[in-house]
Design a protein around this motif. Structure first.
Motif, PDB file in Angstrom:
ATOM      1  N   ASN A  64      54.249  16.393 -47.437  1.00 36.72           N
ATOM      2  CA  ASN A  64      53.898  15.882 -48.756  1.00 36.72           C
ATOM      3  C   ASN A  64      52.835  14.800 -48.609  1.00 36.72           C
ATOM      4  O   ASN A  64      51.766  15.048 -48.082  1.00 36.72           O
ATOM      5  CB  ASN A  64      55.125  15.342 -49.496  1.00 36.72           C
ATOM      6  N   LYS A  65      53.202  13.622 -49.029  1.00 40.42           N
ATOM      7  CA  LYS A  65      52.203  12.566 -48.994  1.00 40.42           C
ATOM      8  C   LYS A  65      52.246  11.762 -47.706  1.00 40.42           C
ATOM      9  O   LYS A  65      51.508  10.811 -47.538  1.00 40.42           O
ATOM     10  CB  LYS A  65      52.416  11.636 -50.195  1.00 40.42           C
ATOM     11  N   HIS A  66      53.154  12.127 -46.816  1.00 43.19           N
ATOM     12  CA  HIS A  66      53.282  11.384 -45.583  1.00 43.19           C
ATOM     13  C   HIS A  66      52.443  12.033 -44.497  1.00 43.19           C
ATOM     14  O   HIS A  66      52.548  13.225 -44.277  1.00 43.19           O
ATOM     15  CB  HIS A  66      54.737  11.352 -45.111  1.00 43.19           C
ATOM     16  N   VAL A  67      51.638  11.254 -43.872  1.00 48.10           N
ATOM     17  CA  VAL A  67      50.867  11.779 -42.747  1.00 48.10           C
ATOM     18  C   VAL A  67      51.209  10.927 -41.536  1.00 48.10           C
ATOM     19  O   VAL A  67      51.119   9.699 -41.589  1.00 48.10           O
ATOM     20  CB  VAL A  67      49.349  11.693 -43.012  1.00 48.10           C
ATOM     21  N   PHE A  68      51.650  11.615 -40.503  1.00 41.14           N
ATOM     22  CA  PHE A  68      52.016  10.862 -39.317  1.00 41.14           C
ATOM     23  C   PHE A  68      51.257  11.416 -38.124  1.00 41.14           C
ATOM     24  O   PHE A  68      51.058  12.611 -37.986  1.00 41.14           O
ATOM     25  CB  PHE A  68      53.526  10.964 -39.061  1.00 41.14           C
ATOM     26  N   SER A  69      50.792  10.523 -37.274  1.00 46.84           N
ATOM     27  CA  SER A  69      50.289  11.024 -35.995  1.00 46.84           C
ATOM     28  C   SER A  69      50.711  10.058 -34.907  1.00 46.84           C
ATOM     29  O   SER A  69      50.824   8.852 -35.133  1.00 46.84           O
ATOM     30  CB  SER A  69      48.776  11.189 -36.029  1.00 46.84           C
ATOM     31  N   GLY A  70      51.007  10.623 -33.776  1.00 44.53           N
ATOM     32  CA  GLY A  70      51.471   9.795 -32.668  1.00 44.53           C
ATOM     33  C   GLY A  70      50.751  10.180 -31.395  1.00 44.53           C
ATOM     34  O   GLY A  70      50.233  11.293 -31.263  1.00 44.53           O
ATOM     35  N   LEU A  71      50.686   9.240 -30.475  1.00 42.73           N
ATOM     36  CA  LEU A  71      50.000   9.487 -29.210  1.00 42.73           C
ATOM     37  C   LEU A  71      50.788   8.824 -28.093  1.00 42.73           C
ATOM     38  O   LEU A  71      51.259   7.690 -28.232  1.00 42.73           O
ATOM     39  CB  LEU A  71      48.597   8.863 -29.277  1.00 42.73           C
ATOM     40  N   LEU A  72      50.941   9.567 -27.023  1.00 38.74           N
ATOM     41  CA  LEU A  72      51.474   8.969 -25.801  1.00 38.74           C
ATOM     42  C   LEU A  72      50.467   9.314 -24.729  1.00 38.74           C
ATOM     43  O   LEU A  72      50.069  10.477 -24.612  1.00 38.74           O
ATOM     44  CB  LEU A  72      52.815   9.603 -25.422  1.00 38.74           C
ATOM     45  N   SER A  73      50.016   8.346 -23.985  1.00 39.42           N
ATOM     46  CA  SER A  73      49.063   8.732 -22.959  1.00 39.42           C
ATOM     47  C   SER A  73      49.252   7.913 -21.708  1.00 39.42           C
ATOM     48  O   SER A  73      49.880   6.852 -21.724  1.00 39.42           O
ATOM     49  CB  SER A  73      47.629   8.595 -23.464  1.00 39.42           C
ATOM     50  N   MET A  74      48.697   8.448 -20.670  1.00 42.09           N
ATOM     51  CA  MET A  74      48.823   7.828 -19.371  1.00 42.09           C
ATOM     52  C   MET A  74      47.493   8.065 -18.685  1.00 42.09           C
ATOM     53  O   MET A  74      46.937   9.157 -18.796  1.00 42.09           O
ATOM     54  CB  MET A  74      49.965   8.565 -18.679  1.00 42.09           C
ATOM     55  N   SER A  75      46.956   7.040 -18.076  1.00 43.86           N
ATOM     56  CA  SER A  75      45.713   7.310 -17.362  1.00 43.86           C
ATOM     57  C   SER A  75      45.606   6.477 -16.105  1.00 43.86           C
ATOM     58  O   SER A  75      46.194   5.396 -16.003  1.00 43.86           O
ATOM     59  CB  SER A  75      44.506   7.079 -18.267  1.00 43.86           C
ATOM     60  N   VAL A  76      44.910   7.027 -15.159  1.00 43.57           N
ATOM     61  CA  VAL A  76      44.631   6.289 -13.929  1.00 43.57           C
ATOM     62  C   VAL A  76      43.142   6.371 -13.684  1.00 43.57           C
ATOM     63  O   VAL A  76      42.501   7.350 -14.031  1.00 43.57           O
ATOM     64  CB  VAL A  76      45.370   6.862 -12.701  1.00 43.57           C
ATOM     65  N   SER A  77      42.595   5.319 -13.106  1.00 41.62           N
ATOM     66  CA  SER A  77      41.193   5.398 -12.746  1.00 41.62           C
ATOM     67  C   SER A  77      40.933   4.578 -11.501  1.00 41.62           C
ATOM     68  O   SER A  77      41.668   3.640 -11.195  1.00 41.62           O
ATOM     69  CB  SER A  77      40.310   4.909 -13.896  1.00 41.62           C
ATOM     70  N   LYS A  78      39.913   4.975 -10.810  1.00 40.88           N
ATOM     71  CA  LYS A  78      39.549   4.271  -9.587  1.00 40.88           C
ATOM     72  C   LYS A  78      38.040   4.143  -9.545  1.00 40.88           C
ATOM     73  O   LYS A  78      37.322   5.080  -9.838  1.00 40.88           O
ATOM     74  CB  LYS A  78      40.045   5.056  -8.374  1.00 40.88           C
ATOM     75  N   ASP A  79      37.615   2.974  -9.179  1.00 43.09           N
ATOM     76  CA  ASP A  79      36.199   2.649  -9.129  1.00 43.09           C
ATOM     77  C   ASP A  79      35.886   2.257  -7.701  1.00 43.09           C
ATOM     78  O   ASP A  79      36.547   1.385  -7.155  1.00 43.09           O
ATOM     79  CB  ASP A  79      35.995   1.397  -9.990  1.00 43.09           C
ATOM     80  N   MET A  80      34.905   2.890  -7.136  1.00 44.82           N
ATOM     81  CA  MET A  80      34.613   2.593  -5.736  1.00 44.82           C
ATOM     82  C   MET A  80      33.130   2.323  -5.600  1.00 44.82           C
ATOM     83  O   MET A  80      32.318   2.982  -6.247  1.00 44.82           O
ATOM     84  CB  MET A  80      34.983   3.798  -4.895  1.00 44.82           C
ATOM     85  N   PHE A  81      32.799   1.375  -4.790  1.00 48.85           N
ATOM     86  CA  PHE A  81      31.387   1.057  -4.602  1.00 48.85           C
ATOM     87  C   PHE A  81      31.123   0.843  -3.122  1.00 48.85           C
ATOM     88  O   PHE A  81      31.901   0.179  -2.433  1.00 48.85           O
ATOM     89  CB  PHE A  81      31.020  -0.204  -5.377  1.00 48.85           C
TER      90      PHE A  81
END
Lengths: 1138, 515
Positions: free
Chosen positions: A633-650
């Motif tokens: 109806n008039k309800h709009v729901f959105s959800g997010l679950l996330s997981m992230s990894v990152s690596k920076d190398m120089f």
């Protein structure tokens, strides 16, 4: 709108439909208002009088139609024209009349609302009149869907009846047909196009055009997930492709300039130079002060110039905690989300965009020419106690002429060199800047191919940029290629990539080419034979001849691969699971060769020196998310679950080698170097990792109330165990008043959204391993030893956090012709990560610590308005203004100032970079200029205790900050330094105007800034007044005994015993400015004309960049600083597609 | 009529479920290993824990500290404390150009807490003291501890002589406020006693000092500890010098000491800072001690430079002209360059500055003949002496005189340092008379120290410990004399403003009086 009646309401092959569209088969009823009325009475209720004798059936129909609202619909082929009927009835029901006709003919009738369908009875069928009103009626609708920009048919477009699951797809020719109930709404959707909803009404043929969606369905890819832009409850600015196209520049930051409230950009006029950018003023004190860039989901914090601007579809600047929360670990200073172009469905498209330009310095000549310089020298020497002073003391009664002839030009005197005398006598003035600079040609080309089907889309592009530098020899070239593709492998599985390769090749010129040229003596004849230049007889070994310095070979090559690849699966309706793997690889090669025959080599005693430096940086990122959207109806729901990894190398490796037998090999052959003792080698490797967990929920009710709640938990390798993790929650609420009934009725606003957001963001952008006290190996005289880096490791370093409050209001009124956004923010930064110098008695020189607290408040306002919106004339204006103010509210312990030390021995308090409690982060701290000393001030001046200075009339007098009776009164020393002002502007922003008349448009973009103070070391240097260095034209108004009403100090050779122009606030500049950043005149050829040339669209334009600048700033440029003068560029460009 | 295809989800939901579980599994697996993922260690640097964890690494750190100590004598650092003395003064152009540095000769208001030239010297030293203190604390072997103690003492001694009361850096009992000189000197003495007992007796690498260096330095500490500390002890000094002296011998030719083309680590050297001609191990001092007139003519002439420090008239003139030199003293020509004619015969002239002192006599001790014609004088790389035998001999003589044994002192000076100065045989007219008075000896020995040791960095300390500082500087340094503002308080340098502002233990009230 076509209004066509079909003879047969049957399913027919599409070719047949086409055939039936031929008007000859149809009866069109002109002059009839065919609007259906919901509550039409039935033919059994409506009564008329009818009296006809021997009338044909159509004649009777006409009669009935004239008396009622009914319309007869029939194919005239079914009517027997010979049949004559007579009817005589009064106050009779139509039903009865028709029944009689049906009985007397082979026709039957069916009423549907106001329509009375006429059909032939089947054999043996009795008279029949039906009223079809009670049954749901399916109306057959058909039409063709085309793309708005190309007019090509779009196959594969989904056409769905809103609120149901039934629908259809267009065929290869873009044609659809569908049976819809009354009052249906069609929803057409297609990848790469904006969704359209069409109310069917009484239409039976609906041809639909679809607008390509530049921002790809308003979907913004964030790290690991995507979300719809309209959900945003936070503070963001969007700059779309059209706006970006208005300014032919090559870097994203330049394109953003003046376009986004709260975004402050300072350009760098060097080709390929990096601009600096700040979102909402200063937040972190020293680390991570710049926003990050997220390009199609991959986070990058440098080299964003390597993104091909022509590939960019939109830029979103995210400013507050709620909107940046998805990037929490790195978004504390704003996030610039860049979405590159995607292919659009339909027929493939080829676009070309190219421009040529010429760039020139505009205000490089701010220095004195030869004659004025010569006069200044004479004055400076005459005013010197040791020169003029001594001469006049020895020669009482001598005139200035005597002094010049006997002392300055006397036999064996060295004050003025022979070459200077000659230039002066011959009235020559030499412009060394002209000698090393030029008008620079620039060009940019971009070719792209795009297309798609219902299964996927592609976009491919190739770009080439070639920018000559304004300094001879310097050059920047960039080649780029990109492929963005998406494909549905299964109805529930989609894969995609966004991959680009960029290579830049820079020919660099040593900074000293320009640096020395601008400081060169206008009395010195230009000659490439000198090793170094001179003022007077001082041939200065550090003023290497710029013409020789130009022979240094210096090249930088960079390659970058940026690739984001994802898989998205949709297990349930509304749920998406997405995993994305991204890499960003930058390889940089730097080469340098200093030939043996120039001063740099002679001074350091080598015969040629070559350097190779290789940098390699690798950043990978793996993001996983689950999103779920649900509408009830008039309800709009959105959800997010996330997981992230990152690596920076120089990593880097460098080699330098000295002494080459010949210069011919340049830097190419390191093995040819013979000074084997002076080889230097270096390498390093560092890395950092981040891990994040994010949960986010959006809720919306009736498009009136919206809420976003986010929490993220971030870990960083830059902190020690036990301090690695930080939790950063945020919440944002919005209320769209315009959708409330009371506002709807008022009809005042089309949008009136009130937003409040509050949240915390983290920052960890300190150098890697900062929590350790580290020791570097070093080589010395046959052995390797270890040395402290001087930085004391702080074990308990932790996340810097920013609590951000954002209040915003979005308004749209007058049919959205005027749109305004206002924002207020209040940011409290605590646990600020800061490098501070330590007392050497601590054993270290510096430490990075979580020190203190800072607040940052500001307001931003953006207004866009369509002032005129006629068919062939449009005028749009937009304006934005930002004002922010930061204040340091706490330092460590009870300290109220942290000083920045520098200078030759690193122990002088600098005028910039100090932190004072209760003040802005960007203060200027120094002696305050009081006045130019006049003769009558000398008693006071002589009473002062000065730090080794002897002041004369015409010199700068600093202000004694202590009042009479206070400790320190009468003494000018460190205690008289005060905060002169701050470098933050009071307000800044931009405005633009766009006139469009038919295909012609004139577009102007202005940027401005007001109230910032600036330090111009260059100007101060030009005002030293010694006569032995380049001087600013302001020196012409210098103090002399006869020109005392001036703010310009006198000339004197004894500059060190007075307060020089940079020692007090005398030289501090007002950096306010108004700049016409871009003026573009463009012509879009009419489509018909373009078509004749075989193109979809064709546009030519010409642009001036940096057209004018209003400013009191005395150096080169109030925004770009003093390294190079302001550059102006004129461009001619063309773009077309087919 | 067609239906939208992706609505059929039933058929796929089973396989999806499986994948979804796999995804969760992968995510949780990753979470369990995340603590490891967030560990990043430096691979090209050592942490402090690493360094102090083993003697082998401490030795590498110690080597670095000796280099840092040496670098306090590199570049301008070798000359800064000699500015404003009675043997050295700035060149005229430098005085004209740099106000802050000019104050070091002028003793005017710019010689204040904010004088950054001095602050730079202060800042270079303390981190070495600290690291040395940590070595003393954390090293396993007594030898390493002793080297830590030696370095800490050597630097603390220098700082205390020039700035007065200083903090005591003891890792176990940190005293970060300025400490009474008695405590400071007791601490220095304790360190040097420990070093004298435990440092290695020999070291193959000349960069590493040996036990005798600690002993010689301790002797100098005993004779220069301020009298009011009660620690000045000439007898102890002599005893220490006597242990050191027999192990060294004067080389015959004084000039060879400054000939960088010879091996300068001779029998006379107790400790020298080791330099070579290669960056970063060049001493760079010639760059500041040479003549601009020469430099302008040819940058690869080994006696060019930029006139930061020139000999005072007293230091370059003959006695007959009111200077310090006696005819026949070989040290005069070895120490001072009077002739600026280039090796190829070119004669330098006054440069654009018009400053006549560019052609005045210049310091010769930092010249490096090896650079001639090949390298800029900035690459000068001769050794810079810290302790030479002749210094110890003269110091011993001074102690003997202070103990009333003037005749023995005269005898020692005549037979060693002065004999060598005159080529091995001291002409009788230049031999000091045996019957010299104690006071005369005090005057003579200061001159002798200038002749023997000028520009080797000890002069300011010599003037301070003998109480002659203000008197002689005022008399012999042209800038101080002209300015006329030098006062007794100038015997100490001001504590830098940067220290006062950044160190919570030292406030403005703790500043040396007068500043």
């Amino acid at each position: 709108m076509d209004f066509i009646l079909l003879r047969q309401p049957l399913c027919v092959p599409k070719l047949l439909i086409r055939a039936l569209l031929i008007p000859a088969f149809l009866i069109v009823l002109p002059g009839k208002n065919a609007v259906a009325s919901r509550n039409a009475e039935t033919i059994s209720q409506v009564r008329i009088d009818l009296s006809v004798t021997n009338a044909t059936v159509p004649e009777i129909f006409d009669l009935i139609e004239s008396k009622t609202e009914y319309t007869f619909v029939y194919d005239d082929r079914i009517i027997d024209q010979d049949l004559k009927i007579s009817i005589e009835k009064s106050n009779a029901r139509i039903y009865d009349i028709l029944y009689e006709i049906s009985a007397k003919s082979d026709l039957k009738f069916k009423q549907i609302n106001e329509i009375i369908n006429v059909a032939r009875k089947s054999r043996n069928e009795k008279a029949k009149v039906e009223i079809g009103r009670d049954q749901p009626q399916l109306i057959r609708v058909s039409g063709k869907i085309t793309s708005a920009d190309t007019n090509e048919p779009l196959p594969g477009v989904n056409v769905i009846i809103k609120g149901s699951t039934s629908g259809t797809i267009t065929d290869f020719d873009g044609v659809y047909q569908i049976d819809v109930p009354e009052n249906a709404v069609l929803v057409c959707s297609f990848i790469g196009y904006q969704k359209r909803e069409i109310t069917v009404g009484n239409q039976q043929v609906i041809n639909i055009t679809m607008e390509p969606d530049i921002t790809s369905l308003n979907e913004v890819i964030v790290v690991g997930a995507s979300f719809k832009q309209r959900d945003l409850t936070g503070a963001t600015v969007n700059v779309n492709e059209e706006t970006l196209r208005e300014r032919p520049v090559t870097s994203i930051n330049e394109a953003l300039q003046g376009r986004a409230a709260g975004v402050y950009i300072q350009n760098n006029p060097q080709p390929g130079g990096q601009t600096t950018i700040k979102v909402r003023g200063n937040n972190s004190m020293q680390y991570g002060a710049n926003p990050i860039y997220v390009v199609d989901g991959i986070v990058m914090d440098s080299d964003f110039n390597m993104i091909n601007l022509d590939d960019v579809a939109s830029i979103n600047v995210l400013k507050d905690a709620s909107s940046t929360a998805l990037y929490g670990s790195r978004g504390a200073n704003g996030v610039i989300v860049i979405t590159t172009k995607k292919g659009t469905g339909g027929i493939g498209r080829v676009s070309y965009d190219g421009w040529f330009g010429v760039q020139e310095f505009t205000n490089e000549s701010i220095t004195l020419g030869a004659r004025d310089m010569y006069d200044l020298r004479v004055d400076a020497l005459e005013n010197s106690a040791t020169v003029g002073g001594a001469y006049y003391a020895q020669h009482p009664g001598a005139t200035r002429e005597d002094f010049i002839n006997n002392e300055l030009l006397g036999e064996g005197k060295l004050w003025i060199a022979d070459y200077e005398k000659e230039s002066y006598q011959n009235n020559k003035s030499y412009d060394w800047i002209k000698e090393v600079s030029r008008a620079a040609l620039q060009q940019n080309h971009n070719l792209s191919f795009s297309g798609g089907s219902d299964k996927g889309t592609y976009y491919m592009s190739f770009g080439y940029t070639d920018q000559e530098g304004l300094i001879e020899n310097s050059n920047y070239q960039k080649y780029s290629g990109r492929i963005n593709a998406e494909q549905f492998l299964k109805p529930w599985m989609k894969i995609g990539t966004s991959t680009s390769y960029t290579r830049s090749e820079e020919v660099l010129v040593d900074d000293k080419v320009f640096g020395v040229a601008r400081a060169a003596n206008p009395l010195l004849p230009i000659d490439d034979e000198y090793l170094y230049l001179a003022w007077g007889n001082n041939w200065d070994i550090n003023m290497e001849n710029p013409l020789k310095t130009l022979t240094i070979d210096r090249d930088r090559l960079k390659s970058r691969i940026l690739s984001t690849n994802y898989l998205r699966i949709t297990p349930l309706e509304g749920m998406n699971i997405r995993t994305a793997f991204s890499v960003d690889v930058v390889d940089q090669e730097y080469y340098d060769y200093i030939p043996s025959n120039i001063q740099q080599a002679y001074r350091d005693s080598y015969r040629g020196k070559a350097v190779h430096n290789f940098d390699h940086s690798l950043n990978y990122q793996w993001d996983n998310s689950i999103t779920y959207d649900k509408t009830a109806n008039k309800h709009v729901f959105s959800g997010l679950l996330s997981m992230s990894v990152s690596k920076d190398m120089f990593k880097y490796t460098n080699v330098s080698a000295r002494d080459f037998p010949i210069d011919d090999f340049s830097y190419y052959n390191l093995g040819a170097a013979f000074d084997k003792e002076n080889f230097t080698l270096g390498s390093d490797r560092r890395a950092n990792t981040l891990m994040s967990f994010v949960g986010r929920g959006n809720y919306e009710y009736d498009e009136k109330y919206m809420a976003t709640v986010t929490a993220r938990y971030d870990g960083s390798s830059r902190f020690a165990k036990g301090h690695k993790w930080g939790l950063f929650p945020s919440v944002a609420l919005a209320w769209n008043l315009a959708n409330e009934n009371f506002m709807k009725n008022a009809g005042l606003f089309d949008l009136a959204k009130f937003r409040v957001g509050y949240g915390t963001v983290g920052n960890q952008a300190i150098p890697d391993y900062s929590f350790y006290s580290l020791y570097n190996p070093a080589y010395s005289d046959g052995s390797v030893y270890f040395n402290s880096t001087g930085l004391r490791g702080t074990r308990n370093l932790q996340w810097e956090s920013q609590e951000q409050l954002n209040i915003g209001l979005d308004l749209g009124f007058l049919d959205n012709k005027v749109q305004a956004t206002a924002e207020y923010f209040h940011i409290v930064n605590s646990n600020l990560l800061m490098r501070r110098s330590l007392s050497p008695l601590s054993g270290y020189s510096q430490a990075i610590e979580n020190i203190g607290e800072m607040t940052n408040n500001g307001v931003e306002l953006t207004v866009n308005a369509q002032i005129v919106n006629k068919n062939d004339f449009k005028w749009d204006v937009s304006f934005n203004i930002s004002a922010d103010k930061n204040e340091i509210t706490k330092l460590y312990e009870d300290v109220n100032a942290i000083y920045s030390y520098g200078g030759f021995t690193g122990t002088d308090i600098q005028r910039e970079g100090n932190f004072f409690l209760g003040e802005s982060l960007n203060t200027i701290y120094m002696l305050e200029f009081d006045r130019i000393i006049q003769e009558q001030d000398m008693d006071y001046v002589n009473s002062l205790e000065l730090p080794g200075k002897t002041l004369q009339p015409g010199d700068i007098l600093p202000k004694d900050q202590q009042a009479e009776g206070e400790d320190g009164y009468g003494v000018i020393d460190e205690n008289d330094r005060v905060i002169i002002g701050k470098k933050d502007p009071k307000f800044y922003g931009g405005f633009s105007s766009k006139f469009a008349w038919r295909g012609l448009s004139l577009n102007a973009v202005f940027t401005y800034s007001s109230g910032a103070k600036a330090v111009s070391g260059y100007y101060e240097g030009l005002m030293s007044g010694t006569g032995y260095g380049a001087a600013h034209t302001d020196m012409l108004n210098r103090w002399t005994p006869t020109n005392t009403n001036t703010n310009v100090p006198r000339a004197t050779y004894d500059n060190s015993i007075r307060f020089s122009s940079g020692e007090t606030s005398w030289g501090i500049q007002d950096a306010s400015f108004l700049r016409l950043a871009t003026l573009t005149l463009a012509y879009d050829f009419p489509k018909t004309l373009a078509k004749k040339a075989g193109m979809e669209n064709l546009r030519i334009y010409t642009t001036g960049n940096n057209v004018f600048l209003l400013s009191d700033y005395k150096g080169y440029d109030p925004e770009n600083g003093d390294n190079y003068p302001t550059a102006r560029m004129f461009v001619f460009g063309i773009n077309f597609s087919f | 009529m067609k239906k939208i295809a992706y609505k059929d989800t039933k058929s796929i939901s089973k396989s999806m479920k499986k994948q979804f579980i796999n995804f969760l599994l992968a995510a949780s697996l990753c979470m369990s290993s995340c603590s490891g993922f967030l560990e990043e260690e430096p691979l090209t640097q050592l942490t402090e824990e690493d360094i102090y964890g083993s003697d082998a690494k401490i030795e590498l750190l110690l080597s670095g500290l000796y280099t840092q100590w040496r670098n306090t004598r590199q570049d301008r650092g070798a000359l800064i404390f000699t500015l404003g003395s009675d043997e050295g003064k700035q060149g005229s152009q430098q005085v004209h150009e740099v106000n802050d540095q000019a104050a070091l000769d002028k003793y005017n208001n710019a010689l204040s807490a904010t004088n950054s030239t001095l602050a730079g010297q202060w800042n270079k030293r303390w981190p070495i003291v600290w690291s040395a203190a940590k070595i003393y604390k954390y090293a396993g072997s007594a030898e390493l501890k002793a080297e830590g103690a030696f370095l800490r003492a050597a630097l603390t001694y220098e700082l205390a002589m020039l700035w007065g009361e200083v903090p005591i850096i003891d890792v176990d009992q940190l005293l970060q406020e300025r400490q009474p000189l008695t405590d400071v000197f007791k601490f220095i003495i304790a360190d040097l006693e420990y070093a004298s007992a435990n440092m290695p007796e020999t070291q193959s690498d000349k960069k590493f000092p040996v036990r005798n260096v600690a002993k010689a330095l301790l002797g100098k500490v005993y004779m220069s500890a301020p009298v009011e500390t009660g620690l000045r002890d000439y007898a102890k000094a002599v005893a220490l010098f006597d242990q050191v002296i027999p192990q060294y011998s004067l080389i015959p030719n004084y000039a060879d000491l400054y000939n960088a083309s010879l091996d300068q680590n001779t029998s006379e050297v107790i400790y020298a800072f080791q330099f070579v001609n290669i960056y970063p191990d060049n001493n760079m001092v010639q760059h500041h001690a040479g003549s601009r007139a020469v430099a302008d003519l040819d940058g690869n002439t080994y006696f060019g430079g930029y006139d930061l420090l020139l000999p005072t008239e007293y230091c370059f003139k003959e006695k007959s002209q009111g200077g310090v030199w006696e005819p026949g003293d070989t040290r005069k020509e070895a120490s001072i360059r009077y002739d600026l004619t280039l090796p190829d015969g070119r004669v330098p002239r006054l440069t654009w500055t018009g400053q006549t002192d560019e052609l005045d006599p210049h310091i010769r001790k930092f010249e490096d003949i090896r650079t001639q014609g090949k390298q800029n004088f900035w690459y000068s790389g001769g050794l810079i002496y810290y302790l030479r035998l002749s210094d110890i001999l003269l110091s011993k003589a001074e102690c003997l005189n202070e103990q009333g044994q003037t005749a023995a002192a005269v005898q020692l000076v005549n037979t060693t340092v002065r004999s060598r100065a005159f080529g091995g045989t001291l002409p009788p007219q230049y031999a000091w008379p045996a019957g010299m008075s104690q006071n005369d000896f005090r005057t003579q020995i200061l001159d002798e120290r200038m002749r023997e040791l000028c520009f080797e960095g000890w002069r300011r300390i010599d003037l301070i410990r003998t109480g002659k500082f203000v008197e002689l500087v005022k008399e012999r340094n042209v800038w101080a004399r002209t300015e006329g503002t030098i006062s007794d308080f100038h015997i100490r340098y001001p504590i830098p403003d940067s220290e006062i502002k950044q160190n919570e233990f030292i406030d403005e009230e703790d500043q040396n009086p007068g500043y």
